[in-house]
Design a protein around this motif. Structure first.
Motif, PDB file in Angstrom:
ATOM      1  N   UNK A  14       0.706  -1.214  -0.408  1.00 40.94           N
ATOM      2  CA  UNK A  14      -0.097  -0.281   0.359  1.00 40.94           C
ATOM      3  C   UNK A  14       0.988   1.165   0.042  1.00 40.94           C
ATOM      4  N   UNK A  15       1.404   2.282  -1.725  1.00 40.18           N
ATOM      5  CA  UNK A  15       1.918   3.350  -0.692  1.00 40.18           C
ATOM      6  C   UNK A  15       1.561   3.948  -0.709  1.00 40.18           C
ATOM      7  N   UNK A  16       0.218   3.928  -0.115  1.00 41.28           N
ATOM      8  CA  UNK A  16      -0.213   5.692   0.682  1.00 41.28           C
ATOM      9  C   UNK A  16       0.456   5.789   2.418  1.00 41.28           C
ATOM     10  N   UNK A  17       1.040   3.879   2.755  1.00 43.98           N
ATOM     11  CA  UNK A  17       1.505   3.752   4.160  1.00 43.98           C
ATOM     12  C   UNK A  17       2.765   3.675   3.982  1.00 43.98           C
ATOM     13  N   UNK A  18       3.514   4.252   3.162  1.00 45.98           N
ATOM     14  CA  UNK A  18       5.387   4.238   2.643  1.00 45.98           C
ATOM     15  C   UNK A  18       4.909   5.215   3.028  1.00 45.98           C
ATOM     16  N   UNK A  19       6.705   5.592   4.525  1.00 47.59           N
ATOM     17  CA  UNK A  19       7.286   6.736   4.849  1.00 47.59           C
ATOM     18  C   UNK A  19       8.160   7.346   3.814  1.00 47.59           C
ATOM     19  N   UNK A  20       7.597   8.231   2.962  1.00 47.80           N
ATOM     20  CA  UNK A  20       8.297   9.225   2.203  1.00 47.80           C
ATOM     21  C   UNK A  20       9.742   9.527   2.374  1.00 47.80           C
ATOM     22  N   UNK A  21       9.337  10.431   3.120  1.00 50.42           N
ATOM     23  CA  UNK A  21      10.762  10.946   4.089  1.00 50.42           C
ATOM     24  C   UNK A  21      11.684  10.241   4.562  1.00 50.42           C
ATOM     25  N   UNK A  22      11.540   8.722   4.986  1.00 47.01           N
ATOM     26  CA  UNK A  22      11.998   8.010   5.200  1.00 47.01           C
ATOM     27  C   UNK A  22      13.081   7.222   4.423  1.00 47.01           C
ATOM     28  N   UNK A  23      12.404   6.876   3.072  1.00 51.98           N
ATOM     29  CA  UNK A  23      12.752   5.982   2.762  1.00 51.98           C
ATOM     30  C   UNK A  23      13.725   7.770   1.847  1.00 51.98           C
ATOM     31  N   UNK A  24      13.587   8.708   0.943  1.00 50.73           N
ATOM     32  CA  UNK A  24      13.902   9.806   1.131  1.00 50.73           C
ATOM     33  C   UNK A  24      15.527   9.820   1.375  1.00 50.73           C
ATOM     34  N   UNK A  25      15.353   9.886   2.730  1.00 54.20           N
ATOM     35  CA  UNK A  25      16.564  10.222   4.328  1.00 54.20           C
ATOM     36  C   UNK A  25      17.873   8.948   3.947  1.00 54.20           C
ATOM     37  N   UNK A  26      16.566   7.904   4.269  1.00 51.78           N
ATOM     38  CA  UNK A  26      17.709   6.610   3.634  1.00 51.78           C
ATOM     39  C   UNK A  26      18.798   6.604   2.101  1.00 51.78           C
ATOM     40  N   UNK A  27      17.850   6.783   1.446  1.00 51.47           N
ATOM     41  CA  UNK A  27      18.520   6.669  -0.098  1.00 51.47           C
ATOM     42  C   UNK A  27      19.081   7.449  -0.188  1.00 51.47           C
ATOM     43  N   UNK A  28      19.023   9.035   0.047  1.00 55.58           N
ATOM     44  CA  UNK A  28      19.982   9.725  -0.038  1.00 55.58           C
ATOM     45  C   UNK A  28      20.747   9.578   0.930  1.00 55.58           C
ATOM     46  N   UNK A  29      21.040   9.786   1.843  1.00 56.14           N
ATOM     47  CA  UNK A  29      21.942  10.102   2.816  1.00 56.14           C
ATOM     48  C   UNK A  29      23.212   8.510   3.414  1.00 56.14           C
ATOM     49  N   UNK A  30      22.095   8.079   3.275  1.00 53.53           N
ATOM     50  CA  UNK A  30      23.123   6.516   4.315  1.00 53.53           C
ATOM     51  C   UNK A  30      22.838   5.283   3.243  1.00 53.53           C
ATOM     52  N   UNK A  31      22.424   4.817   1.876  1.00 54.91           N
ATOM     53  CA  UNK A  31      22.588   4.296   0.563  1.00 54.91           C
ATOM     54  C   UNK A  31      23.936   4.312  -0.067  1.00 54.91           C
ATOM     55  N   UNK A  32      24.455   3.086  -0.246  1.00 55.41           N
ATOM     56  CA  UNK A  32      25.909   2.678  -1.051  1.00 55.41           C
ATOM     57  C   UNK A  32      25.790   3.138  -2.744  1.00 55.41           C
ATOM     58  N   UNK A  33      24.579   3.316  -2.654  1.00 58.09           N
ATOM     59  CA  UNK A  33      23.268   3.336  -4.344  1.00 58.09           C
ATOM     60  C   UNK A  33      23.112   4.498  -5.112  1.00 58.09           C
ATOM     61  N   UNK A  34      22.632   5.500  -3.941  1.00 54.94           N
ATOM     62  CA  UNK A  34      22.214   6.432  -4.161  1.00 54.94           C
ATOM     63  C   UNK A  34      22.349   8.465  -3.443  1.00 54.94           C
ATOM     64  N   UNK A  35      23.462   8.399  -2.826  1.00 51.08           N
ATOM     65  CA  UNK A  35      23.785   9.276  -1.813  1.00 51.08           C
ATOM     66  C   UNK A  35      23.740  10.693  -3.089  1.00 51.08           C
ATOM     67  N   UNK A  36      22.997  11.315  -2.874  1.00 50.00           N
ATOM     68  CA  UNK A  36      22.628  12.614  -3.248  1.00 50.00           C
ATOM     69  C   UNK A  36      21.352  12.223  -4.074  1.00 50.00           C
ATOM     70  N   UNK A  37      20.301  11.180  -4.723  1.00 45.17           N
ATOM     71  CA  UNK A  37      19.254  11.413  -5.281  1.00 45.17           C
ATOM     72  C   UNK A  37      18.231  12.298  -4.312  1.00 45.17           C
ATOM     73  N   UNK A  38      17.446  12.941  -5.161  1.00 43.30           N
ATOM     74  CA  UNK A  38      17.143  14.120  -5.502  1.00 43.30           C
ATOM     75  C   UNK A  38      14.908  13.765  -5.052  1.00 43.30           C
ATOM     76  N   UNK A  39      14.868  14.179  -3.727  1.00 40.31           N
ATOM     77  CA  UNK A  39      12.777  13.794  -3.431  1.00 40.31           C
ATOM     78  C   UNK A  39      12.579  13.393  -4.904  1.00 40.31           C
TER      79      UNK A  39
END
Length: 146
Positions: A14-39
């Motif tokens: 269910x997409x409406x349950x996704x915590x998009x800010x959490x997903x964005x923060x993890x991917x853009x700041x903590x992942x090894x594959x998408x650092x710097x990705x835009x929201x």
């Protein structure tokens, strides 16, 4: 909603349950594959994929995304469990739900890329490419940092 063996960990598409800010923060700041990705890129990727959120007591702690045509091909990507919840088997439970999803059955090819989680994916049937000489890519590893 799919409840796993650990009844407190639930996986939902269910997409409406996704915590998009959490997903964005993890991917853009903590992942090894998408650092710097835009929201906006993260939001677009979610909108155009089959997404799986892993939840504990209503709080999202895990995520996986599948890019697919639902007929012949799927690519698993952006899989993560937030650091404070790692080591509890949630990644295994999440991937099991992904692999058992009814819309992802009977596909000719299911791919993923990983630098360090081979043993996790091997238990779900993933192997190195049978014909690596037939695999090509156009790779821009620093695209989000420009």
């Amino acid at each position: 909603m799919h409840t796993t063996n650990d009844s407190s960990f639930q996986v939902s598409t269910d997409r409406t349950r996704l915590d998009v800010p959490l997903i964005y923060r993890f991917l853009s700041e903590n992942s090894t594959w998408a650092v710097g990705i835009s929201r906006s890129v993260v939001e677009s990727s979610i909108e155009n994929s089959l997404c799986f959120g892993g939840f504990l007591d209503g709080r999202q702690v895990a995520f996986a995304r599948v890019v697919t045509d639902y007929a012949t091909f799927a690519h698993l990507c952006d899989v993560f469990v937030i650091p404070e919840y790692r080591g509890r088997g949630y990644a295994k439970q999440l991937i099991r739900v992904v692999m058992e999803h009814p819309s992802l059955q009977g596909l000719r090819r299911f791919t993923l890329n990983t630098n360090d989680s081979h043993s996790l994916y091997e238990r779900f049937g993933f192997t190195p490419p049978q014909r690596p000489d037939s695999v090509m890519e156009r790779f821009s590893p620093n695209i989000y940092l420009t």
